[in-house]
Enzyme design. Structure first.
Site, PDB file in Angstrom:
ATOM      1  N   THR A 447       0.866  -1.196   0.000  1.00  0.00           N
ATOM      2  CA  THR A 447       0.000   0.000   0.000  1.00  0.00           C
ATOM      3  C   THR A 447       0.893   1.234   0.000  1.00  0.00           C
ATOM      4  O   THR A 447       1.979   1.209   0.582  1.00  0.00           O
ATOM      5  CB  THR A 447      -0.897  -0.033   1.256  1.00  0.00           C
ATOM      6  OG1 THR A 447      -1.862  -1.051   1.079  1.00  0.00           O
ATOM      7  CG2 THR A 447      -1.595   1.291   1.504  1.00  0.00           C
ATOM      8  N   ARG A 475     -15.268  -5.356  -0.132  1.00  0.00           N
ATOM      9  CA  ARG A 475     -14.647  -4.912   1.128  1.00  0.00           C
ATOM     10  C   ARG A 475     -13.926  -3.574   0.913  1.00  0.00           C
ATOM     11  O   ARG A 475     -13.196  -3.386  -0.057  1.00  0.00           O
ATOM     12  CB  ARG A 475     -13.657  -5.981   1.602  1.00  0.00           C
ATOM     13  CG  ARG A 475     -12.886  -5.621   2.873  1.00  0.00           C
ATOM     14  CD  ARG A 475     -11.537  -5.004   2.569  1.00  0.00           C
ATOM     15  NE  ARG A 475     -10.720  -4.833   3.762  1.00  0.00           N
ATOM     16  CZ  ARG A 475      -9.574  -4.177   3.794  1.00  0.00           C
ATOM     17  NH1 ARG A 475      -9.107  -3.600   2.704  1.00  0.00           N
ATOM     18  NH2 ARG A 475      -8.886  -4.082   4.910  1.00  0.00           N
ATOM     19  N   GLY A 477     -11.316  -0.893   2.798  1.00  0.00           N
ATOM     20  CA  GLY A 477     -10.383  -0.777   3.925  1.00  0.00           C
ATOM     21  C   GLY A 477     -10.319   0.638   4.471  1.00  0.00           C
ATOM     22  O   GLY A 477     -11.223   1.458   4.262  1.00  0.00           O
ATOM     23  N   ASP A 478      -9.248   0.924   5.178  1.00  0.00           N
ATOM     24  CA  ASP A 478      -9.084   2.231   5.823  1.00  0.00           C
ATOM     25  C   ASP A 478      -8.561   3.302   4.862  1.00  0.00           C
ATOM     26  O   ASP A 478      -8.753   4.492   5.096  1.00  0.00           O
ATOM     27  CB  ASP A 478      -8.101   2.114   6.989  1.00  0.00           C
ATOM     28  CG  ASP A 478      -6.729   1.630   6.531  1.00  0.00           C
ATOM     29  OD1 ASP A 478      -6.681   0.692   5.701  1.00  0.00           O
ATOM     30  OD2 ASP A 478      -5.716   2.183   6.981  1.00  0.00           O
ATOM     31  N   THR A 498      -0.900   2.399   6.932  1.00  0.00           N
ATOM     32  CA  THR A 498      -0.871   1.128   6.200  1.00  0.00           C
ATOM     33  C   THR A 498      -0.937  -0.008   7.204  1.00  0.00           C
ATOM     34  O   THR A 498      -0.359   0.076   8.290  1.00  0.00           O
ATOM     35  CB  THR A 498       0.394   0.997   5.331  1.00  0.00           C
ATOM     36  OG1 THR A 498       0.426  -0.324   4.794  1.00  0.00           O
ATOM     37  CG2 THR A 498       1.671   1.263   6.108  1.00  0.00           C
ATOM     38  N   GLY A 499      -1.652  -1.057   6.842  1.00  0.00           N
ATOM     39  CA  GLY A 499      -1.759  -2.187   7.754  1.00  0.00           C
ATOM     40  C   GLY A 499      -3.141  -2.800   7.657  1.00  0.00           C
ATOM     41  O   GLY A 499      -3.834  -2.634   6.650  1.00  0.00           O
TER      42      GLY A 499
HETATM   43  N1  ASP Z   1      -4.591  -0.718   4.918  1.00  0.00           N
HETATM   44  C1  ASP Z   1      -4.834  -1.403   3.676  1.00  0.00           C
HETATM   45  C2  ASP Z   1      -6.210  -2.024   3.727  1.00  0.00           C
HETATM   46  O1  ASP Z   1      -6.555  -2.587   4.741  1.00  0.00           O
HETATM   47  C3  ASP Z   1      -3.827  -2.487   3.373  1.00  0.00           C
HETATM   48  C4  ASP Z   1      -2.391  -2.175   3.658  1.00  0.00           C
HETATM   49  O2  ASP Z   1      -2.063  -1.089   4.126  1.00  0.00           O
HETATM   50  O3  ASP Z   1      -1.537  -3.039   3.407  1.00  0.00           O
HETATM   51  O4  ASP Z   1      -6.895  -1.984   2.745  1.00  0.00           O
END
Ligand code: ASP
Length: 580
Positions: A447, A475, A477-478, A498-499
């Site tokens: 990301t 889905r 994400g954040d 990120t995460g």
């Molecule tokens: N935060 C991102 C998500 O959950 C993924 C990532 O940062 O690796 O979509």
């Protein structure tokens, strides 16, 4: 003289412990050559006008009058203003007015300010001044005028706008936005006694405890030269400060002829001219990764950082730098954004992205787009061209068509590497269905995000992703959620995360970091470390962030994070593993 009104003030503040302190008369650092005349509204007395005209250079003065705080119907015409100031002893007057902040950023528009010896900012609503001029060339020219020894005066709204943290309205709960920051480390309030504003000033100072609250009564003015303030006029100036220990607040009153020191603006941390931070996802390359693999990731980060750096270095905006930097990463197949995005559970790609402007708190985001080559560009258009913040799925695709942005087939995003990891994850999850996201998940890194402080003092943040490998169709994400994966506020910081997105949404991570800075006065480092280490689980991921002074932080609990930073002090570094 200092304590004359404090007994009556403390009665009003029933319950609040008020300490009366004697004004500190030690000399403050000399930092401002020019002068400010800050008037609390009401009738402008001859004494105040006379003092302003004298500081402006008398008959030789070249005065620019800014009437923008007035409503549209009551902007005076240039002749009437010139006549008024001629009667007050200043013959050479120019009226400067626009409601358009783009115009306020034009070189030609601010030309009269470069030639002026004095500026007068009229009353009305300070939010009109802020909307048109904060963060534009008008603001920087006003600061330049002070540096070269000019004088800036203003009454009512024209007084409030002179502090950096500005009370835009509300009583007793102040609505706070940004002002011109001509009088560093202060919060100015006006019509102070007449409109019973002590409680709102106390509230504002409690929220910004490092600032001195200054409440000015009508027909009363502060004359500021060399960090020293002198009161002239019929009524009082009330000063509210918070001691190091936090309580009790100190409140003191100053009447005609009293002088006091203003906060030393050299105590304000020096703001870096600009700063930029980039991330390429939580996680790291394997310990046994080849030199070429490591180099490829480093080169990807370097190319993106150099692009953003070149924009801010040349005086470009933080928003442009964030967008251009993320576009580079989206086009690089190594990263999980744009080309190279991870596969979802149906073997396709759905992309999420957002961008946020710390100057206005405007933001734009797209979720679940499938044919948009650069989702960050579409997110920017949601911000710039619609009245919405987030467009999702088919609606976002339709908007992409309307906006004629670059489109690709969904298969464009696929890479062999991502297909292999999708197959691995599918196999694992087929044997052991996942109902809760595991924090110990193997990192499907990549990301991307970017945060920037530009030379105009504006912060911006952006994030772009393909999400999590094998995520359910639909889905989100954040990354496209402002406050979760992306946040920017000029008064605090800009953050990109990120995460494990679900965790970042639950804990409104990016906004929480900003709020700890705002409401607890914590540093960026304290705030980011608290949220990542105390609120999230170990392994959830990380953030990059930059604060309003250009301090750069990256905090993560994943095994490494792809990250890079540069700033106007010469920093340029790229890191991948867990090295400090
Ligand atoms: N935060 C991102 C998500 O959950 C993924 C990532 O940062 O690796 O979509």
């Amino acid at each position: 003289m200092f304590n004359r009104r404090s007994t009556c003030v403390s009665k009003v503040l029933f319950g609040l412990i008020v300490a009366l302190v004697v004004a500190d008369v030690s000399l403050a650092a000399e930092s401002r050559q020019g002068a400010l005349v800050v008037v609390g509204g009401g009738r402008l007395t001859d004494e105040i006008v006379g003092r302003f005209a004298e500081l402006a250079g008398g008959p030789e003065a070249r005065l620019v009058v800014i009437p923008t705080a007035s409503s549209d119907g009551s902007i005076p015409d240039a002749d009437a203003i010139a006549e008024l100031w001629r009667e007050r002893g200043i013959g050479n007057t120019i009226l400067l007015h626009t409601r358009d902040s783009d115009k306020a950023d034009e070189y030609a528009f601010v030309a009269p300010l470069r030639d002026a010896t004095a500026v007068w900012i009229g009353g009305g609503q300070q939010s009109r001044l802020a909307a048109a001029y904060v963060g534009t060339k008008v603001q920087s020219e006003l600061q330049a005028l002070l540096k070269r020894g000019g004088v800036i005066g203003g009454s009512s709204a024209g007084a409030a706008i002179q502090s950096g943290v500005m009370i835009a309205g509300g009583n007793p709960v102040p609505k706070i936005t940004r002002g011109f920051d001509l009088l560093p480390n202060t919060i100015i309030d006006q019509h102070f006694l007449q409109r019973s504003r002590i409680n709102r000033l106390i509230e504002a100072v409690s929220q910004h405890p490092r600032r001195m609250g200054i409440g000015i009564d009508e027909s009363t003015a502060l004359i500021v030269t060399d960090n020293r303030a002198r009161v002239i006029g019929a009524s009082y100036v009330t000063v509210v400060t918070v001691p190091e220990s936090g309580r009790p607040l100190a409140i003191r009153s100053h009447g005609n002829g009293d002088e006091f020191d203003l906060p030393d603006d050299t105590a304000t941390p020096q703001r870096k001219k600009w700063a930029i931070v980039v991330h390429g996802g939580a996680g790291t390359v394997a310990q046994d990764a080849s030199v070429e693999t490591v180099q490829a990731w480093r080169n990807g980060l370097r190319a993106a950082l150099e692009k953003g750096k070149s924009i801010v270095e040349a005086g470009g905006t933080s928003l442009d730098a964030v967008e251009a930097t993320i576009r580079i990463l989206e086009d690089n197949p190594l990263f999980n954004a744009g080309k190279g995005a991870v596969f979802n559970s149906t073997g396709g790609h759905e992309l999420d992205s957002s961008i946020m402007d710390g100057r206005t708190l405007d933001g734009g985001a797209v979720a679940g787009v499938i044919t948009v080559k650069n989702p960050i560009g579409l997110a920017r258009r949601v911000m710039d061209k619609t009245r919405h913040v987030l467009l999702a799925g088919p609606g976002a695709e339709q908007f992409a068509t309307e906006q004629k942005v670059d489109r690709v087939k969904n298969a464009y995003f696929s890479t062999e590497r991502r297909r292999e990891s999708w197959n691995r994850v599918r196999e694992r999850e087929a044997n052991k269905p996942v109902t809760r996201i595991s924090t110990a998940r193997p990192w499907q890194y990549g990301t991307v995000g970017c945060v920037v402080l530009d030379a105009h003092g504006n912060l911006a943040a952006g994030t772009s992703t393909g999400g999590l490998t094998n995520k359910k169709f639909g889905r989100v994400g954040d990354s496209p959620i402002l406050g979760a994966g992306t946040y920017a506020d000029n008064e605090t910081c800009a953050v990109s995360a990120t995460g494990t997105g679900e965790q970042f949404i639950r804990h409104t991570v990016a906004a929480q970091i900003s709020q700890l800075m705002r409401h607890r006065s914590w540093t960026l480092k304290q705030s980011a470390e608290y949220v990542l280490h105390e609120r999230l689980n170990k392994g959830d991921g990380g953030v990059i962030a930059v604060d309003l002074h250009g301090n750069i932080e990256w905090v993560y609990t994943s095994p490494g994070m792809f990250r890079a930073a540069a700033d106007s002090d010469g920093r340029f570094d790229i890191r991948i593993r867990d090295e400090k």
